[in-house]
Design a protein around this motif. Structure first.
Motif, mmCIF file in Angstrom:
data_model
loop_
_atom_site.group_PDB
_atom_site.id
_atom_site.type_symbol
_atom_site.label_atom_id
_atom_site.label_comp_id
_atom_site.label_asym_id
_atom_site.label_seq_id
_atom_site.Cartn_x
_atom_site.Cartn_y
_atom_site.Cartn_z
ATOM 1 N N LEU A 155 0.862 -1.179 0.000
ATOM 2 C CA LEU A 155 0.000 0.000 0.000
ATOM 3 C C LEU A 155 0.899 1.229 0.000
ATOM 4 O O LEU A 155 1.766 1.372 0.870
ATOM 5 C CB LEU A 155 -0.893 0.010 1.244
ATOM 6 C CG LEU A 155 -1.725 1.265 1.457
ATOM 7 C CD1 LEU A 155 -2.832 1.343 0.412
ATOM 8 C CD2 LEU A 155 -2.301 1.283 2.854
ATOM 9 N N PHE A 156 0.710 2.115 -0.987
ATOM 10 C CA PHE A 156 1.497 3.345 -1.052
ATOM 11 C C PHE A 156 0.832 4.404 -0.193
ATOM 12 O O PHE A 156 -0.365 4.677 -0.330
ATOM 13 C CB PHE A 156 1.608 3.843 -2.496
ATOM 14 C CG PHE A 156 2.406 5.112 -2.622
ATOM 15 C CD1 PHE A 156 3.786 5.081 -2.572
ATOM 16 C CD2 PHE A 156 1.764 6.330 -2.766
ATOM 17 C CE1 PHE A 156 4.527 6.257 -2.676
ATOM 18 C CE2 PHE A 156 2.488 7.507 -2.882
ATOM 19 C CZ PHE A 156 3.878 7.470 -2.833
ATOM 20 N N HIS B 246 1.114 -3.760 9.417
ATOM 21 C CA HIS B 246 1.968 -4.078 8.278
ATOM 22 C C HIS B 246 3.239 -4.737 8.790
ATOM 23 O O HIS B 246 3.610 -4.581 9.946
ATOM 24 C CB HIS B 246 2.271 -2.837 7.442
ATOM 25 C CG HIS B 246 2.895 -1.725 8.215
ATOM 26 N ND1 HIS B 246 2.173 -0.896 9.057
ATOM 27 C CD2 HIS B 246 4.173 -1.303 8.288
ATOM 28 C CE1 HIS B 246 2.982 -0.012 9.596
ATOM 29 N NE2 HIS B 246 4.206 -0.238 9.159
ATOM 30 N N VAL B 247 3.871 -5.502 7.918
ATOM 31 C CA VAL B 247 5.054 -6.262 8.324
ATOM 32 C C VAL B 247 6.349 -5.644 7.819
ATOM 33 O O VAL B 247 7.427 -6.077 8.214
ATOM 34 C CB VAL B 247 4.945 -7.741 7.863
ATOM 35 C CG1 VAL B 247 3.784 -8.435 8.572
ATOM 36 C CG2 VAL B 247 4.777 -7.836 6.357
ATOM 37 N N VAL C 1 5.730 6.311 1.401
ATOM 38 C CA VAL C 1 6.130 5.084 2.088
ATOM 39 C C VAL C 1 5.261 3.943 1.568
ATOM 40 O O VAL C 1 4.039 4.096 1.441
ATOM 41 C CB VAL C 1 5.954 5.218 3.620
ATOM 42 C CG1 VAL C 1 6.260 3.904 4.317
ATOM 43 C CG2 VAL C 1 6.842 6.326 4.164
ATOM 44 N N ALA C 2 5.892 2.825 1.256
ATOM 45 C CA ALA C 2 5.164 1.616 0.857
ATOM 46 C C ALA C 2 5.080 0.702 2.073
ATOM 47 O O ALA C 2 6.091 0.425 2.716
ATOM 48 C CB ALA C 2 5.868 0.919 -0.298
ATOM 49 N N PHE C 3 3.871 0.278 2.404
ATOM 50 C CA PHE C 3 3.623 -0.610 3.532
ATOM 51 C C PHE C 3 3.252 -1.985 2.993
ATOM 52 O O PHE C 3 2.325 -2.094 2.192
ATOM 53 C CB PHE C 3 2.464 -0.092 4.384
ATOM 54 C CG PHE C 3 2.698 1.276 4.960
ATOM 55 C CD1 PHE C 3 3.399 1.428 6.146
ATOM 56 C CD2 PHE C 3 2.216 2.404 4.317
ATOM 57 C CE1 PHE C 3 3.610 2.687 6.681
ATOM 58 C CE2 PHE C 3 2.416 3.677 4.847
ATOM 59 C CZ PHE C 3 3.123 3.805 6.035
ATOM 60 N N ARG C 4 3.976 -3.027 3.431
ATOM 61 C CA ARG C 4 3.623 -4.391 3.019
ATOM 62 C C ARG C 4 2.681 -4.972 4.052
ATOM 63 O O ARG C 4 2.999 -5.056 5.233
ATOM 64 C CB ARG C 4 4.850 -5.280 2.858
ATOM 65 C CG ARG C 4 4.483 -6.668 2.309
ATOM 66 C CD ARG C 4 5.692 -7.455 1.844
ATOM 67 N NE ARG C 4 6.629 -7.765 2.875
ATOM 68 C CZ ARG C 4 6.599 -8.891 3.620
ATOM 69 N NH1 ARG C 4 5.656 -9.792 3.425
ATOM 70 N NH2 ARG C 4 7.519 -9.086 4.527
ATOM 71 N N ILE C 5 1.512 -5.350 3.581
ATOM 72 C CA ILE C 5 0.480 -5.911 4.451
ATOM 73 C C ILE C 5 0.723 -7.407 4.590
ATOM 74 O O ILE C 5 1.017 -8.090 3.611
ATOM 75 C CB ILE C 5 -0.920 -5.628 3.876
ATOM 76 C CG1 ILE C 5 -1.132 -4.104 3.803
ATOM 77 C CG2 ILE C 5 -1.997 -6.289 4.717
ATOM 78 C CD1 ILE C 5 -2.395 -3.691 3.108
ATOM 79 N N SER D 27 -0.990 11.885 5.395
ATOM 80 C CA SER D 27 -1.258 11.371 6.738
ATOM 81 C C SER D 27 -1.017 9.874 6.875
ATOM 82 O O SER D 27 -0.782 9.388 7.983
ATOM 83 C CB SER D 27 -2.691 11.699 7.156
ATOM 84 O OG SER D 27 -3.619 11.017 6.343
ATOM 85 N N LEU D 28 -1.055 9.128 5.790
ATOM 86 C CA LEU D 28 -0.778 7.686 5.892
ATOM 87 C C LEU D 28 0.674 7.422 6.294
ATOM 88 O O LEU D 28 0.973 6.361 6.825
ATOM 89 C CB LEU D 28 -1.083 6.975 4.577
ATOM 90 C CG LEU D 28 -2.547 6.694 4.298
ATOM 91 C CD1 LEU D 28 -2.712 6.040 2.937
ATOM 92 C CD2 LEU D 28 -3.157 5.825 5.371
ATOM 93 N N ILE D 29 1.558 8.374 6.060
ATOM 94 C CA ILE D 29 2.956 8.184 6.458
ATOM 95 C C ILE D 29 3.084 8.222 7.973
ATOM 96 O O ILE D 29 3.702 7.355 8.579
ATOM 97 C CB ILE D 29 3.874 9.242 5.806
ATOM 98 C CG1 ILE D 29 3.942 9.012 4.297
ATOM 99 C CG2 ILE D 29 5.268 9.206 6.420
ATOM 100 C CD1 ILE D 29 4.706 10.081 3.547
#
Length: 95
Positions: free
Chosen positions: A6-7, A20-21, A64-68, A11-13
């Motif tokens: 998820l990019f 997320h892992v 930031v990319a978050f890996r779920i 505010s998501l940063i």
């Protein structure tokens, strides 16, 4: 079976609210941050809409990319969609 990323920008940063892992600095090519989303609720009226920052075509955006994690993808996507896609009709188009 591939990893789901998820990019996040804005505010998501600083407040992702999803489990997320992994997270990595990411560059999204083809999109840039811009005051391009017209708002008639909370920030303006139909006659004089306010503007909110969103992604617009062209350029690039650092975020930031978050890996779920694999075990709870659906729950995490539901959580982020409830947070981000609250307007009816929505102005957002998830991709």
């Amino acid at each position: 079976n591939e990893p789901l990323w998820l990019f996040g920008y804005g505010s998501l940063i600083w407040k992702p609210e999803i489990e997320h892992v992994e997270e990595r600095v990411a560059l999204l090519r083809g999109w840039h941050r811009s005051f391009c989303m017209k708002m008639t609720r909370w920030r303006g009226t139909k006659e004089s809409p306010g503007l909110m920052m969103a992604l617009d075509r062209g350029g690039q955006c650092k975020g930031v990319a978050f890996r779920i994690g694999d075990g709870n993808r659906r729950a995490q996507l539901d959580k982020i969609l409830r947070r981000e896609v609250t307007l009816k009709p929505t102005s957002y188009h998830p991709r």
